[in-house]
Design a protein around this motif. Structure first.
Motif, mmCIF file in Angstrom:
data_model
loop_
_atom_site.group_PDB
_atom_site.id
_atom_site.type_symbol
_atom_site.label_atom_id
_atom_site.label_comp_id
_atom_site.label_asym_id
_atom_site.label_seq_id
_atom_site.Cartn_x
_atom_site.Cartn_y
_atom_site.Cartn_z
ATOM 1 N N GLU A 14 0.811 -1.213 0.000
ATOM 2 C CA GLU A 14 0.000 0.000 0.000
ATOM 3 C C GLU A 14 0.848 1.269 0.000
ATOM 4 O OE1 GLU A 14 -2.370 0.137 3.525
ATOM 5 O OE2 GLU A 14 -0.649 0.249 4.894
ATOM 6 N N ALA A 15 2.039 1.199 0.593
ATOM 7 C CA ALA A 15 2.867 2.394 0.728
ATOM 8 C C ALA A 15 3.482 2.840 -0.590
ATOM 9 C CB ALA A 15 3.974 2.155 1.760
ATOM 10 N N VAL A 16 3.585 1.926 -1.556
ATOM 11 C CA VAL A 16 4.321 2.250 -2.774
ATOM 12 C C VAL A 16 3.486 2.137 -4.044
ATOM 13 C CG1 VAL A 16 5.181 -0.064 -3.288
ATOM 14 C CG2 VAL A 16 6.612 1.916 -3.826
ATOM 15 N N LEU A 17 2.306 1.546 -3.985
ATOM 16 C CA LEU A 17 1.519 1.307 -5.196
ATOM 17 C C LEU A 17 1.181 2.582 -5.974
ATOM 18 C CD1 LEU A 17 -1.007 -1.611 -4.487
ATOM 19 C CD2 LEU A 17 0.723 -1.461 -6.278
ATOM 20 N N PRO A 18 0.674 3.641 -5.331
ATOM 21 C CA PRO A 18 0.371 4.858 -6.112
ATOM 22 C C PRO A 18 1.604 5.433 -6.810
ATOM 23 C CG PRO A 18 -0.701 4.930 -3.972
ATOM 24 C CD PRO A 18 0.244 3.769 -3.933
ATOM 25 N N GLN A 19 2.739 5.418 -6.105
ATOM 26 C CA GLN A 19 3.973 5.940 -6.705
ATOM 27 C C GLN A 19 4.427 5.068 -7.871
ATOM 28 O OE1 GLN A 19 7.123 6.435 -3.840
ATOM 29 N NE2 GLN A 19 8.624 7.050 -5.372
ATOM 30 N N PHE A 20 4.310 3.752 -7.712
ATOM 31 C CA PHE A 20 4.673 2.853 -8.803
ATOM 32 C C PHE A 20 3.790 3.099 -10.021
ATOM 33 C CE2 PHE A 20 3.548 -0.983 -11.138
ATOM 34 C CZ PHE A 20 4.784 -1.420 -11.591
ATOM 35 N N TYR A 21 2.499 3.226 -9.807
ATOM 36 C CA TYR A 21 1.565 3.428 -10.916
ATOM 37 C C TYR A 21 1.875 4.734 -11.656
ATOM 38 C CZ TYR A 21 -2.778 4.769 -13.229
ATOM 39 O OH TYR A 21 -3.700 5.190 -14.154
ATOM 40 N N ARG A 46 -2.645 -8.031 3.534
ATOM 41 C CA ARG A 46 -3.427 -7.748 4.742
ATOM 42 C C ARG A 46 -3.626 -6.254 4.964
ATOM 43 N NH1 ARG A 46 -0.098 -11.905 8.730
ATOM 44 N NH2 ARG A 46 -0.495 -13.816 7.519
ATOM 45 N N ASP A 47 -3.077 -5.430 4.093
ATOM 46 C CA ASP A 47 -3.234 -3.993 4.236
ATOM 47 C C ASP A 47 -4.259 -3.494 3.218
ATOM 48 O OD1 ASP A 47 -1.866 -4.281 1.909
ATOM 49 O OD2 ASP A 47 -0.129 -3.071 2.482
ATOM 50 N N GLN A 48 -4.082 -2.282 2.739
ATOM 51 C CA GLN A 48 -5.032 -1.663 1.808
ATOM 52 C C GLN A 48 -4.637 -1.853 0.346
ATOM 53 O OE1 GLN A 48 -8.004 -0.120 2.810
ATOM 54 N NE2 GLN A 48 -7.358 -1.207 4.673
ATOM 55 N N THR A 49 -3.834 -2.864 0.073
ATOM 56 C CA THR A 49 -3.411 -3.097 -1.313
ATOM 57 C C THR A 49 -4.597 -3.346 -2.235
ATOM 58 O OG1 THR A 49 -1.225 -3.955 -0.689
ATOM 59 C CG2 THR A 49 -2.085 -4.622 -2.824
ATOM 60 N N LEU A 50 -5.504 -4.236 -1.852
ATOM 61 C CA LEU A 50 -6.649 -4.557 -2.712
ATOM 62 C C LEU A 50 -7.568 -3.357 -2.931
ATOM 63 C CD1 LEU A 50 -8.192 -6.570 -4.392
ATOM 64 C CD2 LEU A 50 -9.274 -7.445 -2.302
ATOM 65 N N PRO A 51 -7.960 -2.585 -1.902
ATOM 66 C CA PRO A 51 -8.762 -1.377 -2.164
ATOM 67 C C PRO A 51 -8.079 -0.387 -3.097
ATOM 68 C CG PRO A 51 -8.883 -1.952 0.155
ATOM 69 C CD PRO A 51 -7.855 -2.856 -0.459
ATOM 70 N N ILE A 52 -6.761 -0.250 -2.985
ATOM 71 C CA ILE A 52 -6.041 0.653 -3.884
ATOM 72 C C ILE A 52 -6.122 0.138 -5.313
ATOM 73 C CG2 ILE A 52 -3.752 1.531 -4.494
ATOM 74 C CD1 ILE A 52 -3.098 1.621 -1.529
ATOM 75 N N LEU A 53 -5.988 -1.176 -5.496
ATOM 76 C CA LEU A 53 -6.087 -1.743 -6.842
ATOM 77 C C LEU A 53 -7.483 -1.546 -7.421
ATOM 78 C CD1 LEU A 53 -4.091 -5.101 -6.427
ATOM 79 C CD2 LEU A 53 -3.312 -2.928 -7.394
ATOM 80 N N ARG A 54 -8.487 -1.649 -6.583
ATOM 81 C CA ARG A 54 -9.853 -1.392 -7.054
ATOM 82 C C ARG A 54 -10.011 0.045 -7.522
ATOM 83 N NH1 ARG A 54 -12.361 -4.463 -1.828
ATOM 84 N NH2 ARG A 54 -12.408 -6.611 -2.668
#
Length: 311
Positions: A14-21, A46-54
């Motif tokens: 969750e900490a890096v997904l927006p920056q990676f995208y 177990r964090d907010q990875t899936l909601p961010i992907l949605r």
């Protein structure tokens, strides 16, 4: 227009997904001759990875995701992404930005020249301890000597694979996978690009020394039976040495009438041989365990949620 899929295994990112995208989009937007699709594989985060992907999927239809029912491990997550890939080529990248998206144009250029497997080889590895770098170097040298398959050294999962390579990898359905070795096993024309690997952009690494050790064991037991052969040769050698020593003791007793001394040395020898036997039993157990796991026929992963149909 050629289609290129970008496969990104994710576990608590969750900490890096927006920056990676954002950073990857900046690179692919500058390549208008290709159509890109993201395939994020949520490996039971177990964090907010899936909601961010949605959210990313709702925002950008180029973003697809496959969410596994639990954490199956990165190897299974990569296989899941390959199963859902449909493009002419597939790029495997980590979400932590240690795999720089800026290398994509060079990878694509070499792919267009006819190479079917364009990988990124680490020239320097920033943010890693000396012991981790040294142990990795020793492991790859050992694996190259033991395995009949020429496994690439200092090359991770960051690579571009042609469609034929992806099909070949998908046809290998073993559960206990060592994909780094499978890349070499399938063959095809390969090209390596050197790069300096930066530290993680955010978050913490999921690979501790215990997980890396288990991965190393999987690599050795997946691609060579050399440990079993070494065990057999060592057993034969110890048996010959023991037989020669036995003959020596018997002849010395018959000729000189001496008692058989050396109780401490005898116990030490028994303990040594016992330790060797248990070690080789453990090696044999590793191979038997792999046979047992594969004989169950269980799928490598189970999908809980997906935005696209399996090909």
């Amino acid at each position: 227009m050629k289609q290129i899929d970008i496969l990104v295994p994710c576990y608590n990112e969750e900490a890096v997904l927006p920056q990676f995208y954002q950073r990857t989009c900046a690179v692919i937007d500058a390549l208008p001759d290709y159509a890109f699709t993201f395939i994020f594989v949520n490996d039971g985060s177990r964090d907010q990875t899936l909601p961010i992907l949605r959210q990313l999927h709702e925002k950008d239809k180029r973003v697809a995701y496959v969410s596994l029912s639990r954490n199956f491990g990165k190897e299974a997550a990569m296989l899941a992404g390959m199963d859902y890939a449909e493009g002419d080529a597939l790029v495997i990248m980590d979400a932590d930005l240690q795999d720089p998206p800026e290398l994509l144009p060079d990878m694509i250029a070499w792919w267009e020249k006819g190479y079917r497997d364009v990988s990124a080889r680490r020239r320097r590895r920033e943010g890693e301890t000396f012991f981790k770098k040294w142990s990795s170097h020793v492991y790859y040298r050992l694996l190259k000597k033991l395995s009949p398959v020429p496994v690439q050294e200092d090359v991770g999962d960051f690579r571009l694979l042609d469609r034929r390579c992806v099909k070949a990898l998908c046809s290998l359905r073993e559960c206990q996978r060592y994909t780094k070795g499978l890349f070499s096993w399938i063959g095809f024309e390969k090209k390596e690009i050197l790069f300096d690997r930066p530290p993680r952009a955010a978050g913490k690494t999921k690979w501790n020394y215990w997980k890396l050790f288990n991965l190393a064991i999987d690599g050795i037991t997946s691609f060579t039976t050399a440990p079993l052969r070494i065990a057999a040769f060592t057993g034969c050698f110890l048996a010959i040495v023991a037989a020669i020593y036995l003959v020596f003791i018997v002849l010395r007793t018959l000729l000189f009438g001496e008692d058989v001394p050396g109780y401490p040395s005898l116990i030490s020898l028994i303990l040594f041989i016992g330790g060797v036997q248990f070690t080789f039993m453990g090696i044999l157990g590793e191979y038997v365990g792999r046979i047992y796991n594969e004989s169950k026929g269980r799928p490598p992963y189970i999908v809980g949620e997906s935005t696209r149909e399996k090909k």
